[in-house]
Design a protein around this motif. Structure first.
Motif, PDB file in Angstrom:
ATOM      1  N   ASN A 158       0.826  -1.204   0.000  1.00 18.25           N
ATOM      2  CA  ASN A 158       0.000   0.000   0.000  1.00 18.25           C
ATOM      3  C   ASN A 158       0.863   1.257   0.000  1.00 18.25           C
ATOM      4  OD1 ASN A 158      -2.423  -1.463   0.117  1.00 18.25           O
ATOM      5  ND2 ASN A 158      -2.385  -1.518   2.361  1.00 18.25           N
ATOM      6  N   TYR A 159       2.150   1.094   0.343  1.00 18.45           N
ATOM      7  CA  TYR A 159       3.050   2.244   0.478  1.00 18.45           C
ATOM      8  C   TYR A 159       4.246   2.190  -0.467  1.00 18.45           C
ATOM      9  CZ  TYR A 159       0.368   2.874   4.748  1.00 18.45           C
ATOM     10  OH  TYR A 159      -0.660   3.041   5.638  1.00 18.45           O
ATOM     11  N   PHE A 160       4.600   0.998  -0.931  1.00 16.84           N
ATOM     12  CA  PHE A 160       5.772   0.835  -1.785  1.00 16.84           C
ATOM     13  C   PHE A 160       5.421  -0.063  -2.968  1.00 16.84           C
ATOM     14  CE2 PHE A 160       7.045   1.405   2.612  1.00 16.84           C
ATOM     15  CZ  PHE A 160       7.923   2.480   2.528  1.00 16.84           C
ATOM     16  N   SER A 161       5.796   0.393  -4.159  1.00 16.18           N
ATOM     17  CA  SER A 161       5.461  -0.369  -5.366  1.00 16.18           C
ATOM     18  C   SER A 161       6.221  -1.681  -5.448  1.00 16.18           C
ATOM     19  CB  SER A 161       5.753   0.470  -6.616  1.00 16.18           C
ATOM     20  OG  SER A 161       4.996   1.658  -6.627  1.00 16.18           O
ATOM     21  N   GLU A 162       7.471  -1.657  -4.964  1.00 13.18           N
ATOM     22  CA  GLU A 162       8.298  -2.861  -5.035  1.00 13.18           C
ATOM     23  C   GLU A 162       9.381  -2.803  -3.969  1.00 13.18           C
ATOM     24  OE1 GLU A 162      11.369  -2.338  -8.455  1.00 13.18           O
ATOM     25  OE2 GLU A 162       9.441  -1.591  -9.223  1.00 13.18           O
ATOM     26  N   LEU A 163      10.025  -3.934  -3.754  1.00 11.95           N
ATOM     27  CA  LEU A 163      11.037  -4.043  -2.703  1.00 11.95           C
ATOM     28  C   LEU A 163      12.203  -3.089  -2.942  1.00 11.95           C
ATOM     29  CD1 LEU A 163      12.102  -5.468  -0.160  1.00 11.95           C
ATOM     30  CD2 LEU A 163      13.085  -7.221  -1.668  1.00 11.95           C
ATOM     31  N   SER A 164      12.598  -2.879  -4.199  1.00 11.70           N
ATOM     32  CA  SER A 164      13.747  -2.016  -4.477  1.00 11.70           C
ATOM     33  C   SER A 164      13.510  -0.588  -3.990  1.00 11.70           C
ATOM     34  CB  SER A 164      14.074  -2.006  -5.973  1.00 11.70           C
ATOM     35  OG  SER A 164      13.051  -1.379  -6.729  1.00 11.70           O
ATOM     36  N   HIS A 165      12.260  -0.125  -4.010  1.00 17.76           N
ATOM     37  CA  HIS A 165      11.959   1.219  -3.526  1.00 17.76           C
ATOM     38  C   HIS A 165      12.128   1.291  -2.013  1.00 17.76           C
ATOM     39  CE1 HIS A 165       9.206   2.137  -7.233  1.00 17.76           C
ATOM     40  NE2 HIS A 165      10.460   1.872  -7.554  1.00 17.76           N
ATOM     41  N   LEU A 166      11.683   0.268  -1.336  1.00 14.82           N
ATOM     42  CA  LEU A 166      11.838   0.218   0.118  1.00 14.82           C
ATOM     43  C   LEU A 166      13.319   0.182   0.496  1.00 14.82           C
ATOM     44  CD1 LEU A 166      10.422   0.039   2.836  1.00 14.82           C
ATOM     45  CD2 LEU A 166      10.158  -2.422   2.484  1.00 14.82           C
ATOM     46  N   VAL A 167      14.095  -0.598  -0.221  1.00 20.03           N
ATOM     47  CA  VAL A 167      15.539  -0.678   0.034  1.00 20.03           C
ATOM     48  C   VAL A 167      16.202   0.666  -0.273  1.00 20.03           C
ATOM     49  CG1 VAL A 167      17.690  -1.759  -0.712  1.00 20.03           C
ATOM     50  CG2 VAL A 167      15.665  -3.167  -0.317  1.00 20.03           C
ATOM     51  N   PHE A 168      15.758   1.335  -1.337  1.00 18.71           N
ATOM     52  CA  PHE A 168      16.299   2.650  -1.678  1.00 18.71           C
ATOM     53  C   PHE A 168      16.101   3.627  -0.522  1.00 18.71           C
ATOM     54  CE2 PHE A 168      15.409   6.974  -3.103  1.00 18.71           C
ATOM     55  CZ  PHE A 168      16.543   7.294  -3.834  1.00 18.71           C
ATOM     56  N   PHE A 169      14.874   3.743  -0.028  1.00 17.50           N
ATOM     57  CA  PHE A 169      14.590   4.686   1.053  1.00 17.50           C
ATOM     58  C   PHE A 169      15.404   4.351   2.307  1.00 17.50           C
ATOM     59  CE2 PHE A 169      10.364   5.171  -1.178  1.00 17.50           C
ATOM     60  CZ  PHE A 169      10.585   6.484  -1.577  1.00 17.50           C
ATOM     61  N   ALA A 170      15.476   3.083   2.648  1.00 13.91           N
ATOM     62  CA  ALA A 170      16.222   2.690   3.842  1.00 13.91           C
ATOM     63  C   ALA A 170      17.714   2.933   3.656  1.00 13.91           C
ATOM     64  CB  ALA A 170      15.957   1.220   4.153  1.00 13.91           C
ATOM     65  N   SER A 171      18.225   2.688   2.457  1.00 15.34           N
ATOM     66  CA  SER A 171      19.651   2.901   2.190  1.00 15.34           C
ATOM     67  C   SER A 171      20.025   4.367   2.299  1.00 15.34           C
ATOM     68  CB  SER A 171      20.011   2.363   0.798  1.00 15.34           C
ATOM     69  OG  SER A 171      19.847   0.956   0.737  1.00 15.34           O
ATOM     70  N   MET A 172      19.102   5.259   1.942  1.00 11.11           N
ATOM     71  CA  MET A 172      19.371   6.689   2.049  1.00 11.11           C
ATOM     72  C   MET A 172      19.724   7.089   3.476  1.00 11.11           C
ATOM     73  SD  MET A 172      19.294   8.506  -0.755  1.00 11.11           S
ATOM     74  CE  MET A 172      19.047  10.132  -0.007  1.00 11.11           C
ATOM     75  N   LYS A 173      19.208   6.365   4.450  1.00  5.84           N
ATOM     76  CA  LYS A 173      19.495   6.683   5.847  1.00  5.84           C
ATOM     77  C   LYS A 173      20.959   6.414   6.195  1.00  5.84           C
ATOM     78  CE  LYS A 173      16.320   5.684   8.926  1.00  5.84           C
ATOM     79  NZ  LYS A 173      15.873   7.034   9.279  1.00  5.84           N
ATOM     80  N   PHE A 174      21.635   5.608   5.371  1.00  6.00           N
ATOM     81  CA  PHE A 174      23.045   5.298   5.610  1.00  6.00           C
ATOM     82  C   PHE A 174      23.974   6.183   4.773  1.00  6.00           C
ATOM     83  CE2 PHE A 174      20.656   1.463   6.584  1.00  6.00           C
ATOM     84  CZ  PHE A 174      21.179   1.088   7.818  1.00  6.00           C
ATOM     85  N   ASP A 212      18.041  -0.980 -10.420  1.00  8.68           N
ATOM     86  CA  ASP A 212      16.887  -0.624 -11.243  1.00  8.68           C
ATOM     87  C   ASP A 212      15.721  -0.230 -10.327  1.00  8.68           C
ATOM     88  OD1 ASP A 212      14.854  -0.356 -13.066  1.00  8.68           O
ATOM     89  OD2 ASP A 212      14.970  -2.404 -13.835  1.00  8.68           O
ATOM     90  N   LEU A 213      15.327   1.050 -10.407  1.00 11.05           N
ATOM     91  CA  LEU A 213      14.228   1.560  -9.587  1.00 11.05           C
ATOM     92  C   LEU A 213      12.995   1.869 -10.428  1.00 11.05           C
ATOM     93  CD1 LEU A 213      16.283   4.028  -7.358  1.00 11.05           C
ATOM     94  CD2 LEU A 213      15.451   1.757  -6.713  1.00 11.05           C
ATOM     95  N   GLY A 214      13.001   1.438 -11.681  1.00 14.15           N
ATOM     96  CA  GLY A 214      11.899   1.803 -12.557  1.00 14.15           C
ATOM     97  C   GLY A 214      12.125   3.188 -13.137  1.00 14.15           C
ATOM     98  N   SER A 215      11.062   3.890 -13.419  1.00 11.61           N
ATOM     99  CA  SER A 215      11.165   5.178 -14.115  1.00 11.61           C
ATOM    100  C   SER A 215      11.050   6.379 -13.198  1.00 11.61           C
ATOM    101  CB  SER A 215      10.055   5.264 -15.178  1.00 11.61           C
ATOM    102  OG  SER A 215       8.773   5.163 -14.565  1.00 11.61           O
TER     103      SER A 215
END
Length: 217
Positions: A39-55, A103-106
């Motif tokens: 409901n909040y993230f289109s795919e796992l890579s987006h969730l990993v992207f956001f979490a990785s930004m914290k590092f 690959d994060l999509g477009s």
């Protein structure tokens, strides 16, 4: 709710590494079912992207310090920021892969805008010229923003910067890919030293290399 999932993912990354992040693990740690995440993230890579930004903050903080150092030329600053980028990327390859190469999509720019809208403090006190660079996850655009400053100070010719940017990025990407996939025997420090040396040679000799005719338009 969005933050719960991002922070749970960040915890898994810190404890187990990016390759071990799964939707089920994130859901279990956050205390919700897996379907809720979508409901909040289109795919796992987006969730990993956001979490990785914290590092990414240690790299960002180090780059900010370079822009605050008095007396540096644009070229010296450019090479120093590249050195810092290399140091942090080779020390945390999975994090930098998730942010800059995966690959994060477009919609990578939209993802980054959303991240900074939720965590605006990450952009506080960032110099304007660096903020423009940090405002995109597109590593090609980041490089061009930085090289424009060298043009303004007369270190480079405008018509050369597209080729210079492509060459420097290919050097980093080649070294980084080998390092990420355990195809290199270099330590992070050694990989940084070699990569920066090649980038320095390109930048310092660019105006004599007749790059403009070969630049990808």
């Amino acid at each position: 709710m969005w933050k719960y999932f991002v922070e749970a993912t960040a915890q898994i990354i810190q404890e187990e590494g990016v390759p071990n992040v799964t939707i089920r693990k994130v859901a279990d740690l956050a205390g919700y079912n897996s379907a809720t995440i979508y409901n909040y993230f289109s795919e796992l890579s987006h969730l990993v992207f956001f979490a990785s930004m914290k590092f990414l903050k240690p790299y960002t903080d180090a780059a900010i310090q370079v822009y605050r150092e008095p007396g540096l030329t644009a070229q010296e600053r450019y090479l120093r920021v590249w050195e810092i980028f290399c140091q942090h990327s080779f020390e945390n390859p999975q994090i930098f892969h998730a942010i800059f190469i995966a690959d994060l999509g477009s919609q990578p720019e939209e993802l980054l805008d959303h991240y900074y809208s939720v965590y605006p403090a990450d952009l506080i006190a960032v110099p304007d010229e660096l903020q423009q660079m940090l405002g995109t996850p597109n590593i090609t655009q980041r490089g061009l923003f930085s090289l424009e400053l060298l043009v303004k100070e007369g270190h480079l010719q405008q018509e050369n910067i597209a080729a210079i940017n492509e060459l420097t990025l290919l050097i980093w990407q080649g070294m980084f890919t080998s390092f990420l996939n355990n195809r290199s025997r270099y330590s992070p420090d050694e990989a940084t030293r070699h990569t920066v040396r090649y980038i320095r040679e390109i930048v310092q000799n660019a105006n004599q290399m007749h790059l403009a005719d070969e630049a990808v338009q």
